[in-house]
Scaffold this motif. Structure first.
Motif, PDB file in Angstrom:
ATOM      1  N   PHE A  37      35.531  85.914  44.382  1.00 18.04           N
ATOM      2  CA  PHE A  37      35.113  84.590  44.855  1.00 18.04           C
ATOM      3  C   PHE A  37      35.185  84.556  46.374  1.00 18.04           C
ATOM      4  O   PHE A  37      35.785  85.417  46.999  1.00 18.04           O
ATOM      5  N   ALA A  38      34.569  83.549  46.949  1.00 17.20           N
ATOM      6  CA  ALA A  38      34.683  83.302  48.391  1.00 17.20           C
ATOM      7  C   ALA A  38      35.167  81.871  48.582  1.00 17.20           C
ATOM      8  O   ALA A  38      34.521  80.924  48.121  1.00 17.20           O
ATOM      9  N   ASP A  39      36.308  81.718  49.208  1.00 16.11           N
ATOM     10  CA  ASP A  39      36.770  80.398  49.631  1.00 16.11           C
ATOM     11  C   ASP A  39      36.019  80.050  50.906  1.00 16.11           C
ATOM     12  O   ASP A  39      35.813  80.922  51.758  1.00 16.11           O
ATOM     13  N   VAL A  40      35.633  78.803  51.045  1.00 14.52           N
ATOM     14  CA  VAL A  40      34.857  78.400  52.207  1.00 14.52           C
ATOM     15  C   VAL A  40      35.485  77.148  52.813  1.00 14.52           C
ATOM     16  O   VAL A  40      35.831  76.205  52.106  1.00 14.52           O
ATOM     17  N   ASP A  56      46.391  84.222  55.352  1.00 16.14           N
ATOM     18  CA  ASP A  56      45.555  83.476  54.423  1.00 16.14           C
ATOM     19  C   ASP A  56      46.070  83.553  52.990  1.00 16.14           C
ATOM     20  O   ASP A  56      45.315  83.372  52.041  1.00 16.14           O
ATOM     21  N   LEU A  57      47.356  83.811  52.841  1.00 16.82           N
ATOM     22  CA  LEU A  57      47.937  83.865  51.507  1.00 16.82           C
ATOM     23  C   LEU A  57      48.090  82.476  50.919  1.00 16.82           C
ATOM     24  O   LEU A  57      48.608  81.570  51.569  1.00 16.82           O
ATOM     25  N   VAL A  58      47.604  82.302  49.720  1.00 15.33           N
ATOM     26  CA  VAL A  58      47.790  81.071  48.962  1.00 15.33           C
ATOM     27  C   VAL A  58      48.196  81.506  47.563  1.00 15.33           C
ATOM     28  O   VAL A  58      47.449  82.248  46.904  1.00 15.33           O
ATOM     29  N   ALA A  59      49.355  81.095  47.128  1.00 13.74           N
ATOM     30  CA  ALA A  59      49.859  81.506  45.822  1.00 13.74           C
ATOM     31  C   ALA A  59      48.826  81.241  44.735  1.00 13.74           C
ATOM     32  O   ALA A  59      48.237  80.161  44.667  1.00 13.74           O
ATOM     33  N   GLY A  60      48.572  82.250  43.921  1.00 13.45           N
ATOM     34  CA  GLY A  60      47.657  82.115  42.798  1.00 13.45           C
ATOM     35  C   GLY A  60      46.190  82.326  43.121  1.00 13.45           C
ATOM     36  O   GLY A  60      45.363  82.404  42.225  1.00 13.45           O
ATOM     37  N   LYS A  61      45.826  82.420  44.397  1.00 13.88           N
ATOM     38  CA  LYS A  61      44.418  82.590  44.775  1.00 13.88           C
ATOM     39  C   LYS A  61      43.948  84.046  44.664  1.00 13.88           C
ATOM     40  O   LYS A  61      42.763  84.300  44.540  1.00 13.88           O
ATOM     41  N   ASN A  62      44.877  84.981  44.795  1.00 10.31           N
ATOM     42  CA  ASN A  62      44.541  86.414  44.724  1.00 10.31           C
ATOM     43  C   ASN A  62      43.487  86.812  45.752  1.00 10.31           C
ATOM     44  O   ASN A  62      42.545  87.532  45.456  1.00 10.31           O
TER      45      ASN A  62
END
Length: 90
Positions: A37-40, A56-62
């Motif tokens: 995926f791409a977070d935008v 850019d670590l966000v728990a659960g985003k992988n």
């Protein structure tokens, strides 16, 4: 905030970044087949305002990679901080 009925240019650009063709390109460029995926996020900084050093670590985003597109009309490379944003394993 809900999106407008007709997505604007930035929303359409975000949709493109999260599309199969772009994600395939990202996988090839990075050598990371696990990109899914791409977070935008679009952010407008005023003169004299800057993004601080962060990861850019966000728990659960992988997340496995990060990218930045700058649309600043008079951007100069010397104003950038290389490696200001990193994704690192926890």
């Amino acid at each position: 905030m809900a999106r407008a009925a007709e997505p604007g240019l930035l929303a359409r650009f975000g949709d493109f970044l999260d599309s199969a063709p772009f994600l395939d390109l990202a996988r090839r460029l990075t050598g990371r087949p696990d990109i899914s995926f791409a977070d935008v996020q679009a952010t407008c900084y005023r003169e004299g305002h800057f993004l601080t050093t962060h990861d850019d670590l966000v728990a659960g985003k992988n997340r496995v990679a990060a990218y930045v597109f700058s649309f600043t009309p008079r951007w100069r490379p010397e104003r950038s901080i290389t490696s200001a944003s990193r994704i690192t394993a926890q």
